[in-house]
Design a protein around this motif. Structure first.
Motif, PDB file in Angstrom:
ATOM      1  N   SER A   1      53.186  25.415  42.766  1.00  0.00           N
ATOM      2  CA  SER A   1      53.758  25.484  44.050  1.00  0.00           C
ATOM      3  C   SER A   1      52.841  26.127  45.227  1.00  0.00           C
ATOM      4  O   SER A   1      52.165  27.033  45.048  1.00  0.00           O
ATOM      5  CB  SER A   1      54.957  26.444  44.055  1.00  0.00           C
ATOM      6  N   PRO A   2      52.880  25.182  46.378  1.00  0.00           N
ATOM      7  CA  PRO A   2      52.136  25.777  47.656  1.00  0.00           C
ATOM      8  C   PRO A   2      52.399  27.323  47.919  1.00  0.00           C
ATOM      9  O   PRO A   2      51.548  27.793  48.503  1.00  0.00           O
ATOM     10  CB  PRO A   2      52.246  24.773  48.571  1.00  0.00           C
ATOM     11  N   LYS A   3      53.993  27.552  47.606  1.00  0.00           N
ATOM     12  CA  LYS A   3      54.095  28.803  48.254  1.00  0.00           C
ATOM     13  C   LYS A   3      53.247  29.904  47.347  1.00  0.00           C
ATOM     14  O   LYS A   3      53.431  31.128  47.832  1.00  0.00           O
ATOM     15  CB  LYS A   3      55.581  28.915  47.843  1.00  0.00           C
ATOM     16  N   ALA A   4      52.710  29.770  46.371  1.00  0.00           N
ATOM     17  CA  ALA A   4      52.098  30.801  45.636  1.00  0.00           C
ATOM     18  C   ALA A   4      50.798  30.954  45.994  1.00  0.00           C
ATOM     19  O   ALA A   4      50.022  31.949  45.645  1.00  0.00           O
ATOM     20  CB  ALA A   4      51.822  30.421  44.069  1.00  0.00           C
ATOM     21  N   PHE A   5      50.256  29.795  46.959  1.00  0.00           N
ATOM     22  CA  PHE A   5      48.808  30.023  47.456  1.00  0.00           C
ATOM     23  C   PHE A   5      48.511  31.260  48.088  1.00  0.00           C
ATOM     24  O   PHE A   5      49.347  31.741  49.121  1.00  0.00           O
ATOM     25  CB  PHE A   5      48.414  28.905  48.406  1.00  0.00           C
ATOM     26  N   ASN A   6      47.498  32.151  47.788  1.00  0.00           N
ATOM     27  CA  ASN A   6      46.950  33.432  48.479  1.00  0.00           C
ATOM     28  C   ASN A   6      48.053  34.383  48.074  1.00  0.00           C
ATOM     29  O   ASN A   6      47.866  35.755  48.354  1.00  0.00           O
ATOM     30  CB  ASN A   6      47.117  33.409  50.093  1.00  0.00           C
ATOM     31  N   VAL A   7      49.001  34.114  47.302  1.00  0.00           N
ATOM     32  CA  VAL A   7      50.011  35.138  46.625  1.00  0.00           C
ATOM     33  C   VAL A   7      49.642  35.279  45.129  1.00  0.00           C
ATOM     34  O   VAL A   7      49.569  36.616  44.774  1.00  0.00           O
ATOM     35  CB  VAL A   7      51.542  34.829  47.296  1.00  0.00           C
ATOM     36  N   GLY A   8      49.704  34.350  44.370  1.00  0.00           N
ATOM     37  CA  GLY A   8      49.438  34.243  42.877  1.00  0.00           C
ATOM     38  C   GLY A   8      48.108  34.901  42.637  1.00  0.00           C
ATOM     39  O   GLY A   8      47.181  34.497  43.300  1.00  0.00           O
ATOM     40  N   LYS A   9      48.441  36.026  41.586  1.00  0.00           N
ATOM     41  CA  LYS A   9      46.878  36.616  41.554  1.00  0.00           C
ATOM     42  C   LYS A   9      46.782  36.948  40.091  1.00  0.00           C
ATOM     43  O   LYS A   9      47.839  37.124  39.219  1.00  0.00           O
ATOM     44  CB  LYS A   9      46.893  38.086  42.173  1.00  0.00           C
ATOM     45  N   LEU A  10      45.560  37.042  39.479  1.00  0.00           N
ATOM     46  CA  LEU A  10      45.198  37.331  37.958  1.00  0.00           C
ATOM     47  C   LEU A  10      44.155  38.482  38.080  1.00  0.00           C
ATOM     48  O   LEU A  10      43.265  38.336  39.066  1.00  0.00           O
ATOM     49  CB  LEU A  10      44.711  36.308  37.382  1.00  0.00           C
ATOM     50  N   ALA A  11      44.412  39.551  37.343  1.00  0.00           N
ATOM     51  CA  ALA A  11      43.155  40.637  37.213  1.00  0.00           C
ATOM     52  C   ALA A  11      42.036  39.914  36.478  1.00  0.00           C
ATOM     53  O   ALA A  11      42.323  38.841  35.501  1.00  0.00           O
ATOM     54  CB  ALA A  11      43.556  41.689  36.570  1.00  0.00           C
ATOM     55  N   LEU A  12      40.787  40.385  36.451  1.00  0.00           N
ATOM     56  CA  LEU A  12      39.653  39.746  35.538  1.00  0.00           C
ATOM     57  C   LEU A  12      39.973  40.163  34.151  1.00  0.00           C
ATOM     58  O   LEU A  12      40.193  41.214  33.648  1.00  0.00           O
ATOM     59  CB  LEU A  12      38.429  40.598  35.836  1.00  0.00           C
ATOM     60  N   GLY A  13      40.056  38.869  33.298  1.00  0.00           N
ATOM     61  CA  GLY A  13      40.432  38.960  31.988  1.00  0.00           C
ATOM     62  C   GLY A  13      41.976  38.714  31.650  1.00  0.00           C
ATOM     63  O   GLY A  13      42.364  38.682  30.485  1.00  0.00           O
ATOM     64  N   GLU A  14      42.803  38.658  32.730  1.00  0.00           N
ATOM     65  CA  GLU A  14      44.018  38.519  32.450  1.00  0.00           C
ATOM     66  C   GLU A  14      44.586  36.941  32.483  1.00  0.00           C
ATOM     67  O   GLU A  14      44.317  36.222  33.329  1.00  0.00           O
ATOM     68  CB  GLU A  14      44.797  39.265  33.875  1.00  0.00           C
TER      69      GLU A  14
ATOM     70  N   ILE B   1      45.080  33.270  30.741  1.00  0.00           N
ATOM     71  CA  ILE B   1      43.747  32.357  30.149  1.00  0.00           C
ATOM     72  C   ILE B   1      42.708  32.059  31.122  1.00  0.00           C
ATOM     73  O   ILE B   1      41.506  32.118  30.764  1.00  0.00           O
ATOM     74  CB  ILE B   1      44.504  30.950  29.562  1.00  0.00           C
ATOM     75  N   THR B   2      43.038  31.857  32.393  1.00  0.00           N
ATOM     76  CA  THR B   2      42.110  31.748  33.298  1.00  0.00           C
ATOM     77  C   THR B   2      41.194  32.725  33.583  1.00  0.00           C
ATOM     78  O   THR B   2      40.024  32.842  33.940  1.00  0.00           O
ATOM     79  CB  THR B   2      43.010  31.142  34.736  1.00  0.00           C
ATOM     80  N   GLY B   3      41.928  34.147  33.692  1.00  0.00           N
ATOM     81  CA  GLY B   3      41.372  35.362  33.877  1.00  0.00           C
ATOM     82  C   GLY B   3      40.269  35.371  32.616  1.00  0.00           C
ATOM     83  O   GLY B   3      38.987  35.931  32.789  1.00  0.00           O
ATOM     84  N   ALA B   4      40.689  35.241  31.429  1.00  0.00           N
ATOM     85  CA  ALA B   4      39.920  35.245  30.257  1.00  0.00           C
ATOM     86  C   ALA B   4      38.637  34.511  30.333  1.00  0.00           C
ATOM     87  O   ALA B   4      37.502  34.808  29.977  1.00  0.00           O
ATOM     88  CB  ALA B   4      40.732  35.077  28.905  1.00  0.00           C
ATOM     89  N   ALA B   5      38.670  33.094  31.057  1.00  0.00           N
ATOM     90  CA  ALA B   5      37.656  32.344  30.990  1.00  0.00           C
ATOM     91  C   ALA B   5      36.690  32.983  31.989  1.00  0.00           C
ATOM     92  O   ALA B   5      35.251  32.905  31.489  1.00  0.00           O
ATOM     93  CB  ALA B   5      37.873  31.021  31.570  1.00  0.00           C
ATOM     94  N   LEU B   6      37.008  33.513  33.165  1.00  0.00           N
ATOM     95  CA  LEU B   6      35.727  34.077  34.145  1.00  0.00           C
ATOM     96  C   LEU B   6      35.341  35.457  33.385  1.00  0.00           C
ATOM     97  O   LEU B   6      34.019  35.625  33.702  1.00  0.00           O
ATOM     98  CB  LEU B   6      36.662  34.691  35.372  1.00  0.00           C
ATOM     99  N   GLN B   7      35.860  36.262  32.666  1.00  0.00           N
ATOM    100  CA  GLN B   7      35.534  37.384  32.294  1.00  0.00           C
ATOM    101  C   GLN B   7      34.668  37.016  30.922  1.00  0.00           C
ATOM    102  O   GLN B   7      33.358  37.801  31.025  1.00  0.00           O
ATOM    103  CB  GLN B   7      36.600  38.188  31.668  1.00  0.00           C
ATOM    104  N   SER B   8      34.593  36.039  30.261  1.00  0.00           N
ATOM    105  CA  SER B   8      33.725  35.950  29.091  1.00  0.00           C
ATOM    106  C   SER B   8      32.716  35.053  29.618  1.00  0.00           C
ATOM    107  O   SER B   8      31.755  34.793  29.083  1.00  0.00           O
ATOM    108  CB  SER B   8      34.724  35.051  28.050  1.00  0.00           C
TER     109      SER B   8
END
Length: 549
Positions: free
Chosen positions: A74-87, A89-96
């Motif tokens: 949903s575009p409503k989540a743009f600039n609002v949806g957040k994940l911490a580093l490692g949080e 599956i997507t955050g885990a990809a960046l952390q690793s």
């Protein structure tokens, strides 16, 4: 082509080359960050024939991955949806620093659902880190609505797209940063040009507020000046804010956020006004959609004279660079105010010389007229009349020193002159009252001076000659206006005019005649009909008033 045949398509080298060609073509056609994000997500989803592709960028200020673009979420989540580093599956990809592919994402222990994304519609998820030259750029994921087994060729292609995307996004962010700096410098240059142009201060401040809102990407800005005597802040200029903000001015310094900046001499920022307990106008902030707030003190020669406020329609943490930029704008505003004060002081000096010259010429004219009647008056009377005339001019100058050289209220000037005339001319043993009533007449200072002097002569004439044989009486000055004229009447209930009266027999009335002619008006005096006393009338054509002389 059906989804189940997709792995064989990707394993075809020619299909992979076509996919990479499409990705490269899309990236080469995009320059700014916004376009680059959407080109990457749209092209990746298309060439890999997947249901969704999303990009999260690493935000150093928030220390989090922030959803920036997606073809399926949903575009409503743009600039609002957040994940911490490692949080997640997507955050885990960046952390690793490695790709992560999951067939049943929702049941994976690393999965983190982000509210508002509509991500519950998807089953399988694969994510790759976006890293360029060792710098964290973000992460990209792709998703399917049906359970999907990720093949090695798919992951290889996704990783390759991620490497290309990371470099493109890094360049786009740099270009956006450079463009933002160019815009900031251009705006600052325009502000500098504005403060040196010969325009009115109010117009200049309004332009600065508008430019500040643009450069800060703000919903609105406001400039408030500090009233040291009353310990209040008054709204001087604003842009992008509702009129209700003007209604809450003046603002108490001791209890307001802006006052905090004034008192400390340091910037004050608030992450969200709507949830700030010390902000008194939270209801207004909610109605206008105001969130983050920055107040910057405005100083001239080391003295804080006000504050420049910035209002955002989003929750935001102001960076040191943004705070420094707004401080520069506040300094430019201080320069504008200082230039305006210097210009006004220069104008005041020139205008004062002009006024003094005109009024000295008026005094000289009065003395010449008195000289013709010098043999009929004793020295004491002559000097007293001269003193009263000069005092009436002094009353005008006193008002000028308080109000500047803008249009003036004639009624107040006449009231001052009348008080002084009554003090010096009324017989101490007689009860003579003096009243000024009616509409106020707003005039530039020069015609206001002339009109006040004419009325002063009529008051002096009534006090001197109207009550010689009576113990009490009254003098009334009435100001009126009609469509074309100002009408001022001075009447008394004294003895009235003698038989065979002529205006030429009285120096004071001859002066009134001269002053009325200067104003292109007419002057009449006669006994009141059916009553004791006299009625003097000045009828002056209306003068166009524009607000400044």
């Amino acid at each position: 082509m059906p989804k189940q045949n997709f792995p064989r398509r990707i394993s075809d080298p020619r299909a992979e080359l076509r996919a990479l060609h499409d990705i490269g073509k899309a990236l080469s056609s995009a320059f700014d960050l916004h376009t680059t994000l959407h080109k990457i997500t749209e092209t990746t989803a298309a060439v890999m024939r997947l249901d969704s592709c999303s990009i999260y960028l690493w935000d150093k200020k928030q220390n989090a991955l922030v959803l920036k673009a997606s073809t399926g979420l949903s575009p409503k989540a743009f600039n609002v949806g957040k994940l911490a580093l490692g949080e997640g599956i997507t955050g885990a990809a960046l952390q690793s620093g490695r790709s992560v592919a999951v067939r049943d994402a929702a049941n994976d222990p690393r999965f983190k659902y982000i509210p508002g994304t509509d991500e519950e519609n998807y089953k399988s998820l694969a994510a790759v880190p976006l890293i360029s030259q060792g710098n964290k750029i973000g992460a990209m994921n792709v998703q399917t609505k049906r359970l999907h087994h990720w093949t090695r060729p798919e992951i290889d292609l996704l990783e390759l797209i991620g490497e290309l995307a990371a470099g493109a996004l890094e360049r786009a962010e740099l270009l956006d940063g450079l463009q933002r700096q160019v815009n900031e410098l251009s705006t600052l240059a325009q502000v500098s040009k504005t403060i040196t142009e010969p325009i009115f201060l109010d117009e200049m401040l309004a332009v600065i507020c508008e430019m500040a809102a643009q450069i800060m990407n703000a919903k609105g800005t406001a400039l408030l000046l500090f009233d040291e005597e009353n310990e209040e802040l008054t709204l001087r200029a604003a842009h992008g804010l509702e009129r209700e903000h003007a209604a809450i001015s003046p603002i108490d310094v001791a209890t307001s956020l802006t006052g905090r900046a004034i008192q400390s001499g340091e910037p004050v920022s608030v992450r969200d006004l709507q949830n700030e307990p010390s902000y008194k106008n939270r209801a207004l902030a909610k109605r206008e959609g105001l969130h983050s707030f920055l107040s910057m003190p405005v100083s001239v020669r080391g003295k804080v004279i006000g504050a420049f406020n910035c209002y955002l329609n989003r929750v935001h943490e102001f960076t040191p660079q943004e705070t420094e930029l707004f401080a520069t704008l506040a300094n430019q505003t201080a320069v504008a105010l200082e230039n305006a004060n210097l210009m006004m002081n220069s104008m005041l000096v020139r205008e004062m010389h002009h006024r003094i010259k005109n009024n000295l010429q008026t005094v000289a004219m009065l003395l010449r007229m008195q000289l013709r009647d010098a043999d009929k008056l004793n020295a004491g009377v002559l000097l007293q009349q001269t003193i009263n005339r000069i005092l009436s001019i002094a009353a005008v100058h006193e008002a000028l020193s308080q109000d500047g050289f803008r249009v003036m209220g004639v009624r107040d000037l006449i009231q001052r002159a009348a008080f002084m005339a009554h003090q010096t001319m009324a017989h101490p043993e007689k009860e003579i009252s003096l009243r000024v009533e009616g509409e106020d007449i707003r005039l530039p200072s020069q015609p206001a001076t002339t009109m006040t002097m004419a009325v002063n002569e009529l008051i002096q004439n009534a006090l001197e000659h109207g009550f010689e044989n009576v113990a009490r009486g009254a003098v009334t000055v009435t100001l009126k206006t009609n469509k074309a004229h100002y009408v001022i009447q001075v009447q008394d209930d004294g003895a009235g005019l003698p038989k065979h009266f002529s205006k030429q027999d009285s120096l004071g009335l001859r002066i009134v005649d001269e002053l009325a002619q200067d104003l292109r008006g007419e002057f009449k005096i006669a006994n009141r009909r059916g009553k004791r006393g006299t009625l003097a009338t000045l009828k002056i054509p209306k003068i166009k008033v524009t607000g400044d002389e």
